[in-house]
Write a protein that holds these residues in place. Sequence first.
Motif, PDB file in Angstrom:
ATOM      1  N   THR A 136       0.847  -1.172   0.000  1.00 18.53           N
ATOM      2  CA  THR A 136       0.000   0.000   0.000  1.00 18.53           C
ATOM      3  C   THR A 136       0.891   1.233   0.000  1.00 18.53           C
ATOM      4  OG1 THR A 136      -1.575   1.334   1.260  1.00 18.53           O
ATOM      5  CG2 THR A 136      -0.223  -0.207   2.521  1.00 18.53           C
ATOM      6  N   THR A 137       0.561   2.195  -0.831  1.00 16.45           N
ATOM      7  CA  THR A 137       1.387   3.414  -0.899  1.00 16.45           C
ATOM      8  C   THR A 137       0.821   4.529  -0.034  1.00 16.45           C
ATOM      9  OG1 THR A 137       0.173   4.174  -2.848  1.00 16.45           O
ATOM     10  CG2 THR A 137       2.173   2.887  -3.219  1.00 16.45           C
ATOM     11  N   THR A 138      -0.372   4.328   0.505  1.00 19.13           N
ATOM     12  CA  THR A 138      -0.993   5.357   1.345  1.00 19.13           C
ATOM     13  C   THR A 138      -1.057   4.966   2.819  1.00 19.13           C
ATOM     14  OG1 THR A 138      -3.177   4.443   0.858  1.00 19.13           O
ATOM     15  CG2 THR A 138      -2.409   6.234  -0.539  1.00 19.13           C
ATOM     16  N   GLY A 139      -0.839   3.672   3.087  1.00 19.94           N
ATOM     17  CA  GLY A 139      -0.932   3.223   4.458  1.00 19.94           C
ATOM     18  C   GLY A 139      -2.380   3.044   4.903  1.00 19.94           C
ATOM     19  N   THR A 140      -2.564   2.901   6.194  1.00 18.92           N
ATOM     20  CA  THR A 140      -3.895   2.725   6.779  1.00 18.92           C
ATOM     21  C   THR A 140      -4.038   3.687   7.955  1.00 18.92           C
ATOM     22  OG1 THR A 140      -3.140   1.036   8.339  1.00 18.92           O
ATOM     23  CG2 THR A 140      -3.852   0.281   6.165  1.00 18.92           C
ATOM     24  N   ALA A 141      -5.220   3.732   8.531  1.00 18.56           N
ATOM     25  CA  ALA A 141      -5.427   4.604   9.687  1.00 18.56           C
ATOM     26  C   ALA A 141      -4.498   4.219  10.828  1.00 18.56           C
ATOM     27  CB  ALA A 141      -6.889   4.528  10.133  1.00 18.56           C
ATOM     28  N   ALA A 142      -4.278   2.923  10.984  1.00 16.54           N
ATOM     29  CA  ALA A 142      -3.417   2.456  12.080  1.00 16.54           C
ATOM     30  C   ALA A 142      -1.938   2.619  11.751  1.00 16.54           C
ATOM     31  CB  ALA A 142      -3.724   0.990  12.385  1.00 16.54           C
ATOM     32  N   ASN A 143      -1.613   2.582  10.456  1.00 16.68           N
ATOM     33  CA  ASN A 143      -0.209   2.674  10.040  1.00 16.68           C
ATOM     34  C   ASN A 143      -0.151   3.551   8.787  1.00 16.68           C
ATOM     35  OD1 ASN A 143       2.505   2.300   9.666  1.00 16.68           O
ATOM     36  ND2 ASN A 143       2.365   0.156   9.033  1.00 16.68           N
ATOM     37  N   PRO A 144      -0.160   4.893   8.955  1.00 14.99           N
ATOM     38  CA  PRO A 144      -0.340   5.813   7.824  1.00 14.99           C
ATOM     39  C   PRO A 144       0.920   6.072   7.005  1.00 14.99           C
ATOM     40  CG  PRO A 144      -0.137   7.050   9.846  1.00 14.99           C
ATOM     41  CD  PRO A 144      -0.086   5.592  10.245  1.00 14.99           C
ATOM     42  N   VAL A 145       1.682   5.032   6.731  1.00 14.30           N
ATOM     43  CA  VAL A 145       2.856   5.154   5.867  1.00 14.30           C
ATOM     44  C   VAL A 145       2.850   3.970   4.899  1.00 14.30           C
ATOM     45  CG1 VAL A 145       4.280   6.403   7.538  1.00 14.30           C
ATOM     46  CG2 VAL A 145       4.297   3.896   7.530  1.00 14.30           C
ATOM     47  N   PRO A 146       3.496   4.101   3.750  1.00 14.65           N
ATOM     48  CA  PRO A 146       3.546   2.968   2.817  1.00 14.65           C
ATOM     49  C   PRO A 146       4.197   1.747   3.451  1.00 14.65           C
ATOM     50  CG  PRO A 146       4.270   4.995   1.767  1.00 14.65           C
ATOM     51  CD  PRO A 146       4.174   5.292   3.229  1.00 14.65           C
TER      52      PRO A 146
END
Length: 373
Positions: free
Chosen positions: A320-330
Amino acid sequence: MMKYLKILSLLSMMAATQSCLSADEDPVAVRPMTGSEVNVAVGGATEPNQVWIDLSDHDKPGINKRTDWDLGFYSGDDFRVIMNGSLAMTVIKVPDATDLSKIKEVNVESLKEIAQVGTFDSGNLKYIDNPNGNFLTQTSGIDVIKENDADNSIYLVNMGREIPAVGSIAPGSVALSGDERGWKKVQIVRAPNGYKIRYADLNADNGNIKEYIITKDPEYNFTFFNLKTGSPVKIQPKKKNWDLVFTTFTNEVFMGPGNSAGSYFYADFIATNTLNGVGAYQVNVTGSLDEAYNAFKLKDVDASKFVFNDHRAIGDKWRTTTGTAANPVPFVYSDRFFVLKDAEGFYFKLRFNTMKNSKTGERGFTNFEFEPL
């Protein structure tokens, strides 16, 4: 005397046996005995390189700069031409044009505004190659090259973007698109066992139009051509000598399920060699990735899941290049791995470990591991 006759007879039989093997025949494929971990030389946050990897010979990847080529001319029976999607190139037909020398920049300004990547308009897909890789049947990009010269359109070619100079790029980010590479006017016709390309800068008159004959080479999928240097270049390895390419990529992007936003430029992309029978599929993991990956054996392969008709089977699905709410980095997904079948029919499992430099956080440092099954 009889002993020498027997030796002579034996030598003759050996020679006859060897003569049955053509010097042009491919060597018998040998299954790799062990897997390996591979650091892919993508080149950092500007991702300047395309890296072609054969899992059976991963120590000798093919590497080229993204800007080394512009067009690829198919070597098979059909007459098709592809663009360099790693530069976000596009093409658009010049309406009613029959004379390359009469096309000037002032005549095509409105076309230049249309033939762009990333306009968030689903209609712009017609200006790029089919993102799924099925170029032989695509109705986008450059039309099939027809037998009658006059039936082949003149195209305005957007040469895409340069690789940016390395500057201050935030950790985890990429900078893929530098200065515009300009525009060309191009017409392609058939030639004996190949193609003839006529091309020039937009304001060039008849005396400055260049021509080049491109001959099909059956050992390769394509003969690649650089419009800036006016010369062919070797890019892909031979047909069956690669499985994966790590590259930037012009893909279709969606605003939601079924809601296409047209063409968009992707980083950290992986395409498979579907043209020569390479297929892949994703295995989802609910528990420990280590345990699931290590436990997966040949008997667990599901042949019905292989994707052979879309070279994006791995694509961007590994990260993922946008990350997630819990991990907001690629980051690289830790809930999946992939299975690949190569052109020789061998099976492999692959898992991706990193997409960044572990010390600096810089993107463009991909690491994966694989094992033959």
